[in-house]
Scaffold this motif. Structure first.
Motif, short mmCIF file in Angstrom:
data_model
loop_
_atom_site.label_atom_id
_atom_site.label_comp_id
_atom_site.label_asym_id
_atom_site.label_seq_id
_atom_site.Cartn_x
_atom_site.Cartn_y
_atom_site.Cartn_z
N PRO A 95 0.56 -1.21 0.17
CA PRO A 95 0.01 0.04 -0.09
C PRO A 95 0.95 1.28 -0.02
N VAL A 96 0.50 2.31 -0.68
CA VAL A 96 0.85 3.58 -0.46
C VAL A 96 0.80 4.03 0.85
N PRO A 97 1.76 4.56 1.35
CA PRO A 97 1.77 5.22 2.85
C PRO A 97 0.70 6.22 2.93
N PRO A 98 -0.12 6.34 4.02
CA PRO A 98 -1.25 7.06 4.11
C PRO A 98 -0.72 8.49 4.42
N ASP A 99 -1.47 9.43 4.34
CA ASP A 99 -1.27 10.90 4.78
C ASP A 99 -0.29 11.16 5.93
N ALA A 100 0.82 11.60 5.79
CA ALA A 100 2.06 11.77 6.74
C ALA A 100 1.34 12.53 7.87
N GLU A 101 0.74 13.73 7.60
CA GLU A 101 0.17 14.56 8.72
C GLU A 101 -0.77 13.96 9.53
#
Length: 156
Positions: free
Chosen positions: A7-13
């Protein structure tokens, strides 16, 4: 190049905010007052975070892990001061900045799940490329210290 179901990493914030909210050294100072912008007349102290870019850790790898650059602003004091003079609380802002650095410095291989359980990530660790820097906030009258964090993480 082989394909991957990583999976693409989720929003870093979102991940970094949840990480901070899981740390009592931070929440003992700011509660849940961590956001991507500083609300007008917000209760202090307060932390704001924003993603400022980043890189893939290993572009040729099938694991989509990245290093997200996250500037962190730590605010303390009273909005506009006490009516006569501004009242920035640089000491408290520095205390909050140091708490952020401490929890980041001492973290590796931590799993994060948001309260909605919809966003999950593994944080491998953090780099701290910018130690606390004092910033004069003339327009708000608040004490402020900025810190630079780099979070290495991936989606799970």
């Amino acid at each position: 190049m082989p394909t991957s179901n990583q999976p693409v990493p989720p929003d870093a914030e979102i991940i970094f905010r949840q990480f901070l909210l899981n740390q009592t050294a931070v929440t003992d100072l700011v509660g849940t007052r961590v956001a991507t912008r500083l609300p007008r007349d917000a209760e202090m102290p307060f932390i704001t975070i924003q993603r400022a870019g980043g890189i893939l850790l290993r572009p040729g790898s099938q694991v989509h892990a990245q290093s997200a650059i996250i500037p962190v602003q730590c605010f303390a004091g009273q909005w506009g001061g006490d009516g006569n003079t501004s009242a920035p609380d640089f000491g408290k802002a520095m205390e909050v900045a140091n708490a952020v650095i401490k929890v980041c410095f001492n973290t590796e291989n931590e799993y994060i799940t948001t309260s909605e359980s919809t966003t999950r990530a593994k944080i491998y660790g953090f780099d701290i490329p910018q130690m606390p820097t004092r910033v004069t906030e003339a327009s708000t009258g608040l004490g402020r210290y900025d810190v630079g964090i780099s979070m290495m993480y991936r989606g799970i």
